[in-house]
Design a protein around this motif. Structure first.
Motif, PDB file in Angstrom:
ATOM      1  N   THR A 311     -25.458  18.693  13.591  1.00 33.80           N
ATOM      2  CA  THR A 311     -26.323  19.364  13.376  1.00 33.80           C
ATOM      3  C   THR A 311     -27.804  19.170  12.933  1.00 33.80           C
ATOM      4  O   THR A 311     -29.153  19.448  13.438  1.00 33.80           O
ATOM      5  CB  THR A 311     -26.208  20.913  12.381  1.00 33.80           C
ATOM      6  OG1 THR A 311     -26.220  20.784  11.036  1.00 33.80           O
ATOM      7  CG2 THR A 311     -25.243  21.619  12.552  1.00 33.80           C
ATOM      8  N   ASP A 312     -27.820  17.910  12.731  1.00 32.20           N
ATOM      9  CA  ASP A 312     -28.869  17.126  12.267  1.00 32.20           C
ATOM     10  C   ASP A 312     -29.031  15.845  11.911  1.00 32.20           C
ATOM     11  O   ASP A 312     -27.645  15.814  11.672  1.00 32.20           O
ATOM     12  CB  ASP A 312     -29.440  17.694  11.342  1.00 32.20           C
ATOM     13  CG  ASP A 312     -31.577  17.428  10.936  1.00 32.20           C
ATOM     14  OD1 ASP A 312     -31.924  16.543  12.429  1.00 32.20           O
ATOM     15  OD2 ASP A 312     -31.968  17.040  10.650  1.00 32.20           O
ATOM     16  N   ARG A 313     -29.855  14.819  12.561  1.00 30.86           N
ATOM     17  CA  ARG A 313     -29.612  13.849  11.850  1.00 30.86           C
ATOM     18  C   ARG A 313     -30.909  12.565  11.701  1.00 30.86           C
ATOM     19  O   ARG A 313     -32.052  13.112  12.239  1.00 30.86           O
ATOM     20  CB  ARG A 313     -29.262  12.757  12.997  1.00 30.86           C
ATOM     21  CG  ARG A 313     -28.732  11.381  13.098  1.00 30.86           C
ATOM     22  CD  ARG A 313     -28.553  10.217  14.471  1.00 30.86           C
ATOM     23  NE  ARG A 313     -28.684   9.193  14.780  1.00 30.86           N
ATOM     24  CZ  ARG A 313     -29.720   8.487  15.214  1.00 30.86           C
ATOM     25  NH1 ARG A 313     -31.197   9.115  14.713  1.00 30.86           N
ATOM     26  NH2 ARG A 313     -29.880   7.272  15.222  1.00 30.86           N
ATOM     27  N   VAL A 314     -30.830  12.095  10.552  1.00 33.56           N
ATOM     28  CA  VAL A 314     -31.769  11.509   9.652  1.00 33.56           C
ATOM     29  C   VAL A 314     -31.723   9.987   9.594  1.00 33.56           C
ATOM     30  O   VAL A 314     -31.207   9.813   8.705  1.00 33.56           O
ATOM     31  CB  VAL A 314     -32.096  11.946   8.727  1.00 33.56           C
ATOM     32  CG1 VAL A 314     -33.354  11.093   7.905  1.00 33.56           C
ATOM     33  CG2 VAL A 314     -33.306  13.381   8.966  1.00 33.56           C
ATOM     34  N   PHE A 315     -32.988   9.021  10.578  1.00 35.46           N
ATOM     35  CA  PHE A 315     -31.794   7.370  10.372  1.00 35.46           C
ATOM     36  C   PHE A 315     -32.791   7.174   9.415  1.00 35.46           C
ATOM     37  O   PHE A 315     -34.101   7.525   8.929  1.00 35.46           O
ATOM     38  CB  PHE A 315     -32.161   6.527  12.192  1.00 35.46           C
ATOM     39  CG  PHE A 315     -31.929   5.506  11.801  1.00 35.46           C
ATOM     40  CD1 PHE A 315     -30.849   4.743  11.163  1.00 35.46           C
ATOM     41  CD2 PHE A 315     -33.190   4.919  11.789  1.00 35.46           C
ATOM     42  CE1 PHE A 315     -30.754   3.636  11.379  1.00 35.46           C
ATOM     43  CE2 PHE A 315     -33.262   2.380  12.315  1.00 35.46           C
ATOM     44  CZ  PHE A 315     -32.119   2.653  11.449  1.00 35.46           C
ATOM     45  N   LEU A 316     -32.889   5.793   8.529  1.00 36.07           N
ATOM     46  CA  LEU A 316     -33.433   5.848   7.382  1.00 36.07           C
ATOM     47  C   LEU A 316     -32.864   4.517   7.296  1.00 36.07           C
ATOM     48  O   LEU A 316     -32.959   3.585   5.878  1.00 36.07           O
ATOM     49  CB  LEU A 316     -32.828   6.339   6.231  1.00 36.07           C
ATOM     50  CG  LEU A 316     -32.870   8.563   6.291  1.00 36.07           C
ATOM     51  CD1 LEU A 316     -32.286   9.112   4.809  1.00 36.07           C
ATOM     52  CD2 LEU A 316     -34.822   8.819   6.382  1.00 36.07           C
ATOM     53  N   GLY A 317     -32.725   3.791   8.138  1.00 35.04           N
ATOM     54  CA  GLY A 317     -33.142   2.280   8.186  1.00 35.04           C
ATOM     55  C   GLY A 317     -31.511   1.641   7.638  1.00 35.04           C
ATOM     56  O   GLY A 317     -30.470   1.436   8.969  1.00 35.04           O
ATOM     57  N   ASP A 318     -30.978   1.381   6.726  1.00 35.33           N
ATOM     58  CA  ASP A 318     -29.964   0.806   6.116  1.00 35.33           C
ATOM     59  C   ASP A 318     -28.590   2.069   6.117  1.00 35.33           C
ATOM     60  O   ASP A 318     -27.619   2.005   6.450  1.00 35.33           O
ATOM     61  CB  ASP A 318     -29.950   0.484   4.632  1.00 35.33           C
ATOM     62  CG  ASP A 318     -30.320   1.357   3.660  1.00 35.33           C
ATOM     63  OD1 ASP A 318     -30.791   2.337   4.107  1.00 35.33           O
ATOM     64  OD2 ASP A 318     -29.752   1.193   2.220  1.00 35.33           O
ATOM     65  N   HIS A 319     -28.939   3.128   6.034  1.00 35.21           N
ATOM     66  CA  HIS A 319     -27.886   4.710   6.564  1.00 35.21           C
ATOM     67  C   HIS A 319     -28.841   5.255   7.475  1.00 35.21           C
ATOM     68  O   HIS A 319     -30.072   5.308   7.059  1.00 35.21           O
ATOM     69  CB  HIS A 319     -27.738   4.763   4.770  1.00 35.21           C
ATOM     70  CG  HIS A 319     -28.590   5.637   4.003  1.00 35.21           C
ATOM     71  ND1 HIS A 319     -29.903   4.338   3.211  1.00 35.21           N
ATOM     72  CD2 HIS A 319     -28.576   6.952   3.506  1.00 35.21           C
ATOM     73  CE1 HIS A 319     -30.593   5.978   2.105  1.00 35.21           C
ATOM     74  NE2 HIS A 319     -30.046   6.748   3.077  1.00 35.21           N
ATOM     75  N   THR A 320     -27.722   6.192   7.793  1.00 27.91           N
ATOM     76  CA  THR A 320     -28.537   8.018   8.525  1.00 27.91           C
ATOM     77  C   THR A 320     -27.995   9.014   7.712  1.00 27.91           C
ATOM     78  O   THR A 320     -26.158   9.004   7.216  1.00 27.91           O
ATOM     79  CB  THR A 320     -27.392   7.195   9.458  1.00 27.91           C
ATOM     80  OG1 THR A 320     -28.133   6.072  10.685  1.00 27.91           O
ATOM     81  CG2 THR A 320     -28.403   8.609  10.536  1.00 27.91           C
TER      82      THR A 320
END
Length: 364
Positions: A311-320
């Motif tokens: 339902t949602d995805r947030v890319f945070l560099g070293d992890h998602t």
């Protein structure tokens, strides 16, 4: 080497706060023991009582009840200046008109240490924090990290029985905090000092501590090693405060040797059980987001595989960070990097639970 600290049923009660008729328990019947040479962390949110406990150990605040011991000596009523503790403050608390060397020597001068011995101990302390070349500078000529190194040297130069650190890295930038974490741990171990460290930063505690005590609202929640706290939290508060966790209501189906099969809606899986549970018992379960893993297309279906929708995805560099719907339940999952397999999915995934395993929680 090092001093054992024993906290025996210690409380600090303040008069009722404005708008309340009840006394306020900043620390509520805390009991714990810190072993000689241990780097021990007091961890919790702001206002949980960790700094109050540290100041009672230092002698700056008197407990309302309970006793404090260094080794076998009751120091509860001993004045702060006679407890032989070293204190490192968040604000550095250096004398701005003194040089680095004079700041470090200050505690020795107060103790009337002979000049030759004082010079040797100051030189050793400055060398241990890599500040020898800056001994003649004033604090205003130093960076924040350099000032904190001077504060550390000043604290250890007096050979304290106990080193007390009150959020010493919170004023520094992220990169410098990481650098000084290993510096503080190395220093405590090199000098064989028992260290008591207050912080609200979970990563700081996990990366530095021998053991951690989690506090909330004045109460001691759990004492354990960083690994045990993370892998086997005993309560929802501990699970949520140390790292990320999905806290789910579940029903026990069957009980095994050290684990149990539980149901969350139509989802069935095994969870570690730290204590006794019985079939049909309602419990709460903690699932770490990184333990949720995708099943490759065409692989044999696990008995405990479950279907989820992204339902949602947030890319945070070293992890998602992913938000998933499992029926009517929303859970979080973490993958390293962008997770191309997940990203290419049309939204529906077949997932399994890996390591660390889910844990059944006790009541808070």
């Amino acid at each position: 080497m090092g001093t054992r600290i024993r906290i025996d049923n210690v409380s600090k009660i303040y008069p009722p706060q404005p708008g309340s008729s009840e006394p306020f328990a900043a620390v509520d019947r805390a009991s714990l023991q810190v072993e000689p040479g241990e780097l021990f962390f007091l961890l919790g949110p702001s206002g949980c009582g960790k700094t109050t406990l540290l100041r009672m150990i230092s002698g700056f605040i008197q407990p309302t009840s309970g006793r404090i011991y260094f080794n076998d000596a009751d120091i509860t009523d001993v004045p702060a200046q006679r407890r032989n503790t070293g204190m490192v403050f968040q604000s550095y608390a250096l004398w701005p008109h003194m040089t680095v060397e004079a700041n470090v020597r200050f505690g020795l001068d107060v103790r009337k240490t002979p000049a030759g011995e004082a010079a040797r101990r100051v030189a050793d302390a400055l060398r241990s924090v890599q500040m020898t070349d800056l001994a003649a500078r004033k604090p205003t000529q130093l960076s924040g990290g350099q000032q904190q190194r001077v504060a550390l040297a000043r604290a250890v130069v007096v050979n304290p029985d106990v080193l007390l650190l009150d959020e010493p890295l919170s004023n520094l930038d992220a990169r410098l905090r990481i650098e000084l974490r290993s510096e503080i741990r190395r220093l405590c171990k090199a000098f064989g000092i028992t260290g008591l460290y207050v912080t609200h930063d979970q990563k700081e505690a996990l990366s530095m501590a021998d053991r951690i005590a989690i506090f909330n609202r004045g109460r001691l929640i759990q004492v354990d090693t960083p690994e045990s706290l993370y892998m086997r939290p005993r309560s929802a508060f501990a699970a949520s405060f140390i790292g990320e966790a999905n806290i789910l209501d579940a029903t026990v189906l069957t009980v095994g040797d050290g684990d149990a099969t539980v149901a969350v809606g139509d989802w069935r899986f095994q969870a570690v059980r730290p204590g006794p549970v019985t079939p049909n018992q309602r419990v709460r379960v903690a699932i770490r987001p990184e333990s949720i893993r995708t099943q490759a297309p065409g692989s044999p279906q696990s008995d405990q595989a479950f279907a989820a929708t992204i339902t949602d995805r947030v890319f945070l560099g070293d992890h998602t960070l992913w938000t998933l719907a499992v029926g009517q339940i929303e859970i979080k999952a973490i993958t390293l990097g962008p997770a191309q397999v997940w990203s290419a999915s049309s939204g529906a995934l077949s997932l399994t639970l890996g390591y660390p395993p889910p844990v059944i929680l006790a009541d808070d």
